[in-house]
Design a protein around this motif. Structure first.
Motif, PDB file in Angstrom:
ATOM      1  N   THR A 234      30.075  38.475  28.969  1.00 25.33           N
ATOM      2  CA  THR A 234      30.963  39.638  28.909  1.00 25.33           C
ATOM      3  C   THR A 234      31.535  39.893  30.302  1.00 25.33           C
ATOM      4  OG1 THR A 234      29.117  41.112  29.392  1.00 25.33           O
ATOM      5  CG2 THR A 234      29.656  40.751  27.072  1.00 25.33           C
ATOM      6  N   ILE A 235      32.597  40.679  30.336  1.00 24.37           N
ATOM      7  CA  ILE A 235      33.193  41.065  31.615  1.00 24.37           C
ATOM      8  C   ILE A 235      32.135  41.661  32.528  1.00 24.37           C
ATOM      9  CG2 ILE A 235      34.951  42.489  32.718  1.00 24.37           C
ATOM     10  CD1 ILE A 235      36.277  42.855  30.065  1.00 24.37           C
ATOM     11  N   GLU A 236      31.356  42.576  31.963  1.00 26.49           N
ATOM     12  CA  GLU A 236      30.365  43.284  32.767  1.00 26.49           C
ATOM     13  C   GLU A 236      29.366  42.333  33.399  1.00 26.49           C
ATOM     14  OE1 GLU A 236      31.341  43.962  29.721  1.00 26.49           O
ATOM     15  OE2 GLU A 236      31.172  46.080  29.183  1.00 26.49           O
ATOM     16  N   THR A 237      28.897  41.384  32.619  1.00 27.95           N
ATOM     17  CA  THR A 237      27.927  40.441  33.159  1.00 27.95           C
ATOM     18  C   THR A 237      28.543  39.604  34.276  1.00 27.95           C
ATOM     19  OG1 THR A 237      26.754  40.343  31.066  1.00 27.95           O
ATOM     20  CG2 THR A 237      26.391  38.532  32.579  1.00 27.95           C
ATOM     21  N   VAL A 238      29.765  39.144  34.059  1.00 27.67           N
ATOM     22  CA  VAL A 238      30.429  38.366  35.095  1.00 27.67           C
ATOM     23  C   VAL A 238      30.538  39.192  36.367  1.00 27.67           C
ATOM     24  CG1 VAL A 238      32.609  37.306  35.793  1.00 27.67           C
ATOM     25  CG2 VAL A 238      31.721  36.915  33.498  1.00 27.67           C
ATOM     26  N   SER A 239      30.979  40.416  36.204  1.00 36.46           N
ATOM     27  CA  SER A 239      31.132  41.303  37.356  1.00 36.46           C
ATOM     28  C   SER A 239      29.798  41.477  38.075  1.00 36.46           C
ATOM     29  CB  SER A 239      31.662  42.654  36.888  1.00 36.46           C
ATOM     30  OG  SER A 239      31.842  43.518  37.977  1.00 36.46           O
ATOM     31  N   ARG A 240      28.761  41.725  37.306  1.00 40.75           N
ATOM     32  CA  ARG A 240      27.431  41.911  37.906  1.00 40.75           C
ATOM     33  C   ARG A 240      26.977  40.673  38.656  1.00 40.75           C
ATOM     34  NH1 ARG A 240      25.956  46.602  34.733  1.00 40.75           N
ATOM     35  NH2 ARG A 240      26.620  45.964  32.670  1.00 40.75           N
ATOM     36  N   VAL A 241      27.189  39.511  38.089  1.00 38.29           N
ATOM     37  CA  VAL A 241      26.764  38.285  38.773  1.00 38.29           C
ATOM     38  C   VAL A 241      27.566  38.102  40.058  1.00 38.29           C
ATOM     39  CG1 VAL A 241      26.567  35.787  38.629  1.00 38.29           C
ATOM     40  CG2 VAL A 241      26.020  37.176  36.636  1.00 38.29           C
ATOM     41  N   PHE A 242      28.849  38.370  39.996  1.00 39.89           N
ATOM     42  CA  PHE A 242      29.655  38.280  41.215  1.00 39.89           C
ATOM     43  C   PHE A 242      29.097  39.177  42.316  1.00 39.89           C
ATOM     44  CE2 PHE A 242      33.588  35.787  41.298  1.00 39.89           C
ATOM     45  CZ  PHE A 242      33.650  35.297  40.012  1.00 39.89           C
ATOM     46  N   THR A 243      28.826  40.439  41.976  1.00 40.51           N
ATOM     47  CA  THR A 243      28.324  41.329  43.026  1.00 40.51           C
ATOM     48  C   THR A 243      26.937  40.902  43.493  1.00 40.51           C
ATOM     49  OG1 THR A 243      27.390  42.934  41.489  1.00 40.51           O
ATOM     50  CG2 THR A 243      29.654  43.294  42.170  1.00 40.51           C
ATOM     51  N   ARG A 244      26.145  40.417  42.569  1.00 39.88           N
ATOM     52  CA  ARG A 244      24.826  39.930  42.947  1.00 39.88           C
ATOM     53  C   ARG A 244      24.943  38.777  43.945  1.00 39.88           C
ATOM     54  NH1 ARG A 244      22.095  38.125  37.844  1.00 39.88           N
ATOM     55  NH2 ARG A 244      22.776  40.200  37.176  1.00 39.88           N
ATOM     56  N   LEU A 245      25.838  37.836  43.645  1.00 41.38           N
ATOM     57  CA  LEU A 245      26.033  36.697  44.551  1.00 41.38           C
ATOM     58  C   LEU A 245      26.552  37.174  45.906  1.00 41.38           C
ATOM     59  CD1 LEU A 245      27.633  34.047  42.133  1.00 41.38           C
ATOM     60  CD2 LEU A 245      25.290  34.133  42.970  1.00 41.38           C
TER      61      LEU A 245
ATOM     62  N   LEU B 269      41.564  32.844  42.506  1.00 42.83           N
ATOM     63  CA  LEU B 269      41.294  32.772  41.075  1.00 42.83           C
ATOM     64  C   LEU B 269      42.478  33.370  40.318  1.00 42.83           C
ATOM     65  CD1 LEU B 269      37.580  33.994  41.088  1.00 42.83           C
ATOM     66  CD2 LEU B 269      38.444  31.648  41.175  1.00 42.83           C
ATOM     67  N   PRO B 270      43.201  32.541  39.584  1.00 39.99           N
ATOM     68  CA  PRO B 270      44.388  33.051  38.900  1.00 39.99           C
ATOM     69  C   PRO B 270      44.045  33.813  37.622  1.00 39.99           C
ATOM     70  CG  PRO B 270      44.164  30.713  38.492  1.00 39.99           C
ATOM     71  CD  PRO B 270      43.057  31.095  39.429  1.00 39.99           C
ATOM     72  N   MET B 271      42.780  33.827  37.259  1.00 42.16           N
ATOM     73  CA  MET B 271      42.395  34.456  35.976  1.00 42.16           C
ATOM     74  C   MET B 271      41.624  35.746  36.203  1.00 42.16           C
ATOM     75  SD  MET B 271      40.112  32.306  37.227  1.00 42.16           S
ATOM     76  CE  MET B 271      40.490  30.633  36.706  1.00 42.16           C
ATOM     77  N   THR B 272      41.578  36.586  35.175  1.00 42.93           N
ATOM     78  CA  THR B 272      40.861  37.861  35.256  1.00 42.93           C
ATOM     79  C   THR B 272      39.367  37.645  34.978  1.00 42.93           C
ATOM     80  OG1 THR B 272      41.051  38.348  32.912  1.00 42.93           O
ATOM     81  CG2 THR B 272      42.892  39.012  34.312  1.00 42.93           C
ATOM     82  N   ARG B 273      38.588  38.687  35.206  1.00 41.74           N
ATOM     83  CA  ARG B 273      37.164  38.638  34.875  1.00 41.74           C
ATOM     84  C   ARG B 273      36.978  38.415  33.381  1.00 41.74           C
ATOM     85  NH1 ARG B 273      36.702  38.037  39.587  1.00 41.74           N
ATOM     86  NH2 ARG B 273      35.572  39.335  41.090  1.00 41.74           N
ATOM     87  N   SER B 274      37.878  38.974  32.634  1.00 40.37           N
ATOM     88  CA  SER B 274      37.821  38.827  31.179  1.00 40.37           C
ATOM     89  C   SER B 274      38.014  37.359  30.774  1.00 40.37           C
ATOM     90  CB  SER B 274      38.897  39.709  30.546  1.00 40.37           C
ATOM     91  OG  SER B 274      38.967  39.483  29.171  1.00 40.37           O
ATOM     92  N   ASP B 275      38.958  36.698  31.435  1.00 37.44           N
ATOM     93  CA  ASP B 275      39.174  35.276  31.158  1.00 37.44           C
ATOM     94  C   ASP B 275      37.924  34.474  31.516  1.00 37.44           C
ATOM     95  OD1 ASP B 275      41.811  35.654  30.308  1.00 37.44           O
ATOM     96  OD2 ASP B 275      42.598  35.467  32.339  1.00 37.44           O
TER      97      ASP B 275
END
Lengths: 251, 251
Positions: free
Chosen positions: A211-222, A197-203
DNA sequence: CGTCATGTTGATTGAGCTCAATCCATGTGG
DNA sequence: CCACATGGATTGAGCTCAATCAACATGACG
């Protein structure tokens, strides 16, 4: 919500290379030719194409196209990744899309660039001056037909994304994002399992309307569920494609 | 959230009129000609255009294009309003856009229609068979150029809408929607203050990524603040344009 | 080594959703 | 002409998913 401090405009100081490999050679040998609109132009007319273009190199973070500006140039991506984005007055950002090898940058109204473009990685661009590009279109009907097809695809892809933004849950969005990335990777001959993934969580967040936080949470959940895995945030392995697909469809 | 019971497919029983007014006359006198892509075709070639088209009439609620189907026909709207939408497996719906006089329906990948289309009002369509349309494009480069410009616009409009869906609040969305409607109305020679909304609250909600209730609440909130007014839900007056603009920009 | 950007995780909040009741305009049949 | 069904719209009450706020971890880099 990620916000961008107003007045953060990256320097448009792109290194430009001219005439490396003259005429036919450059375009004929171009690594992006097979997947770009240029392949609508016949072999024996590549020198004319080459004469209309300039190769540009960018470093990560460089913004080479500004929303609202007059569209002086159009681009084809030779290598690397790019993000398109829009900024609101108060700094909110929407990432419109991620582009890579072969993708065309230049749709929009003729008077104003619809969104800014920034290099995510080192990027090589094939740059067309607007006037010259128009001439090319008039000269090569096949090119114009090709471009219409690409624009038409883009319209459909946009509609797909609107649906995602308007109606999907966070989990569904992230799952779809990962699957789409996998497909894109595969299309370019890469793995459909191991993603860079060439992009950041923010992207990603600004792309998915989260939001960044939600993306991060979903990633860890997955990850916890064993659907994906990753050592670093930027390189993800899809462990359970059907599972992701199920989630992406509201399972 | 509005959901649609699966299996609700409107009957595709369109009344079709043929050959009313032969050749040049029909297209030459077409009320939509001034604002549609057809005006890329010269007066003296209108008979050929007319031969490639069929006029179709629809009643409100009729679905005349189905997501996923093979795109047999392309359309131009002669009169009336249309909505484009996508359905998810579980009935969630995303309205992609509202179209009117002069608008073209037919972008998307060549293999599958990207979204369904339904008449909101009585609608007159100019229908092109796909093959014949392709021939027209090849015959009239101006038409193709025109279509590319329209597609390009559509891409930009889509990006705008993605930004709305991804990053705006409910109030901002509704304000933008109303302002956009006003502009569209004005573009067609109507009032930019008194709006006739051909769609339901449910359509608006699915277009803005909200629920009916939220849309309704925002409407009444805007009315209480004196920014808009309306007697019936379908005909709204914009009382304070600058105020709406401020809200639409996060004021 | 400190700094800065990026990412993760936890605790809390809130905008918008869900559920439910009511209203209202329109149309239909007795 | 009225009773009543119907589909859209509105309004209220409570809930929930994702946002916000906050702390901390990690890693790249001068």
């Amino acid at each position: 919500m990620t916000t961008v401090p107003p007045g953060t405009k990256a320097e448009p100081c792109a290194r430009i290379e001219r005439g490396q490999g003259c005429g036919v050679e450059r375009c004929g040998l171009c690594e992006a030719r097979a997947v770009s609109i240029c392949n609508a132009i016949e072999e024996d007319q590549l020198s004319e194409l080459a004469r209309a273009t300039t190769v540009v190199e960018l470093a990560p973070g460089e913004v080479f196209r500004n929303e609202g500006a007059s569209p002086e140039y159009l681009f084809n991506i030779i290598s690397g990744s790019v993000k398109l984005f829009k900024l609101l007055a108060d700094g909110r950002r929407a990432v419109i899309g991620f582009l890579t090898v072969g993708d065309f940058i230049g749709f929009g109204r003729p008077d104003a660039v619809p969104c800014s473009a920034e290099a995510l990685t080192n990027v090589r661009l094939c740059r067309f001056e607007r006037g010259k590009f128009r001439v090319l279109l008039e000269t090569y009907p096949k090119l114009e037909r090709r471009l219409l097809a690409v624009a038409s695809d883009e319209v459909a892809a946009g509609q797909e994304h609107m649906t995602l933004l308007g109606r999907l849950t966070a989990d569904e969005r992230v799952a779809r994002f990962l699957l789409a990335r996998a497909e894109a990777s595969q299309r370019l001959g890469g793995s459909s399992k191991d993603l860079e993934l060439p992009m950041t969580r923010s992207d990603i967040a600004d792309y998915l309307g989260l939001t960044i936080e939600t993306v991060s949470r979903v990633f860890t959940r997955l990850r916890r569920k064993g659907l994906i895995d990753y050592k670093t945030a930027r390189s993800v392995t899809l462990q359970d494609r059907p599972g992701l697909l199920a989630i992406s469809e509201g399972g």
